[in-house]
Design an enzyme around this catalytic site. Structure first.
Site, PDB file in Angstrom:
ATOM      1  N   TYR A   1      -2.022  -6.082  18.130  1.00 52.56           N
ATOM      2  CA  TYR A   1      -2.609  -4.706  18.250  1.00 52.56           C
ATOM      3  C   TYR A   1      -4.074  -4.770  17.790  1.00 52.56           C
ATOM      4  CZ  TYR A   1      -2.229  -4.115  13.224  1.00 52.56           C
ATOM      5  OH  TYR A   1      -2.268  -3.956  11.713  1.00 52.56           O
TER       6      TYR A   1
ATOM      7  N   ARG B   1     -10.799 -10.627  19.181  1.00 53.87           N
ATOM      8  CA  ARG B   1      -9.691 -10.854  18.617  1.00 53.87           C
ATOM      9  C   ARG B   1      -8.516 -10.479  19.227  1.00 53.87           C
ATOM     10  NH1 ARG B   1      -9.298  -8.016  12.416  1.00 53.87           N
ATOM     11  NH2 ARG B   1      -8.870  -6.259  14.008  1.00 53.87           N
TER      12      ARG B   1
ATOM     13  N   ARG C   1      17.425  -9.932  25.774  1.00 53.21           N
ATOM     14  CA  ARG C   1      17.149 -10.300  24.280  1.00 53.21           C
ATOM     15  C   ARG C   1      17.436 -11.702  24.110  1.00 53.21           C
ATOM     16  NH1 ARG C   1      19.476 -10.288  19.412  1.00 53.21           N
ATOM     17  NH2 ARG C   1      18.061  -9.288  17.805  1.00 53.21           N
TER      18      ARG C   1
ATOM     19  N   LYS D   1      -3.077 -10.781  14.471  1.00 54.94           N
ATOM     20  CA  LYS D   1      -2.701  -9.501  14.270  1.00 54.94           C
ATOM     21  C   LYS D   1      -1.572  -8.717  14.943  1.00 54.94           C
ATOM     22  CE  LYS D   1      -5.712  -5.224  13.493  1.00 54.94           C
ATOM     23  NZ  LYS D   1      -5.277  -5.185  12.201  1.00 54.94           N
TER      24      LYS D   1
ATOM     25  N   GLU E   1      -5.597 -11.088   0.905  1.00 54.33           N
ATOM     26  CA  GLU E   1      -6.190  -9.851   1.135  1.00 54.33           C
ATOM     27  C   GLU E   1      -5.282  -8.615   0.984  1.00 54.33           C
ATOM     28  OE1 GLU E   1      -6.313 -10.247   5.575  1.00 54.33           O
ATOM     29  OE2 GLU E   1      -4.474 -11.124   5.771  1.00 54.33           O
TER      30      GLU E   1
ATOM     31  N   LEU F   1      -5.993 -12.216   8.047  1.00 51.66           N
ATOM     32  CA  LEU F   1      -6.532 -11.963   9.269  1.00 51.66           C
ATOM     33  C   LEU F   1      -8.161 -11.997   9.156  1.00 51.66           C
ATOM     34  CD1 LEU F   1      -5.706 -10.191  11.840  1.00 51.66           C
ATOM     35  CD2 LEU F   1      -6.686  -8.330  10.741  1.00 51.66           C
TER      36      LEU F   1
END
Ligand code: PLP
Length: 284
Positions: A31, A50, A99, A146, A179, A204
């Site tokens: 995301y 990104r 799955r 991310k 972070e 990140l």
């Protein structure tokens, strides 16, 4: 509000994702969050780059190359009449009937985008400063992606907020800071130098961080890229968090102890000012 689902604009009530979507089943997706001010997108190029990188790293075809992403974001901002807030963009590997953990053969990525209204330019936290609480960093070993698998950050932020703090400052087993749960961290040492952890798979690559460091270097502020410990944060002149929606925030209290003077510091104030000017001037 109006959402974007797989290329279609739909009202929120109709913005639904199949139960067997791999984002829902496995957290198999990535995301981005992009700030909007005056209806324009902040730091768009870094977020587009990104997103492309995150998708490539997990082997999901990029359904939102730069120009498509820009057009979709603009359309969504316009259709929702958004002036200030954010665009959220999520891409998962798609819906999968079996799955299987391994990638299904022909699966189409699921794209979901929506906007939120939020006051960004005026942020009382920038004036007051925020409190941070240290928590163990329990994430996986590819924190540069991310990913929507955010349970470690969810638990970190919850623990921090339960103790009255705004943000969790995540710390590796060796006492080295990685972070924030949803922000990059940097400190200002007694000599006025910025100290920041080098980019690696362990953190990140923050878009705001990249911009702030470039602006600081241009201003002639010394930037030292090296790992720093929680103990150094406690002794720092200033501790600073950066993120797409909060821009640049001063941490005035860490684990109940004042950081520096216990008031927002001058370097943080200047970096926020510089960042806001630059981000607004380069907004798309
Ligand atoms: N680090 C983590 C773990 C984050 O989740 C975020 C943003 O949410 C950041 C850093 C800040 O990155 P950016 O400045 O691109 O928002």
């Amino acid at each position: 509000s109006i959402f974007h689902i797989n290329g279609s604009l739909v009202p929120a009530e109709q913005a639904v994702i199949p139960a067997l979507d791999r984002g829902f089943l496995f957290g198999d997706g990535v995301y981005e969050v992009i700030a909007v001010i005056d209806g324009l997108l902040l730091e768009f190029e870094r977020h587009a780059a990104r997103l492309a990188r995150s998708l490539a790293e997990v082997g999901i075809r990029n359904p939102l190359p730069r120009d498509t992403l820009l057009a979709r974001c603009r359309e969504l901002v316009l259709r929702n009449g958004l002036r200030e807030g954010s665009v959220y963009v999520q891409v998962t590997r798609g819906t999968d009937s079996k799955r299987d953990f391994a990638f299904p053969a022909d699966v189409e990525p699921t794209v979901m985008m929506y906007v939120s209204e939020k006051s960004l330019r005026v942020n009382p936290l920038a004036e007051s400063g925020v409190r941070a609480a240290s928590v163990p960093d329990m994430r996986w070993q590819r924190r540069d992606i991310k990913s929507v698998s955010l349970i470690a950050q969810v638990l970190a932020k919850q623990a921090a907020q339960a103790s009255g703090a705004f943000e969790a400052l995540m710390v590796d087993a060796d006492g080295v800071v990685t972070e924030g749960a949803s922000s990059s961290a940097l400190l200002v040492d007694a000599q006025g130098r910025i100290v920041v952890r080098p980019l690696s798979r362990e953190i990140l690559p923050g878009c705001t961080r990249a911009a702030v460091l470039a602006l600081a270097a241009k201003r002639g502020v010394a930037v030292e890229e090296r790992k720093f410990t929680l103990d150094e944060c406690r002794r720092a002149s200033e501790l600073v968090l950066t993120s797409a929606l909060h821009f640049v925030l001063p941490v005035i209290d860490l684990d109940g102890q004042p950081v520096g003077t216990g008031r927002p510091g001058p370097v943080c104030r200047e970096l926020r000012q510089l960042y806001m000017e630059y981000a607004l001037a380069s907004a798309l």
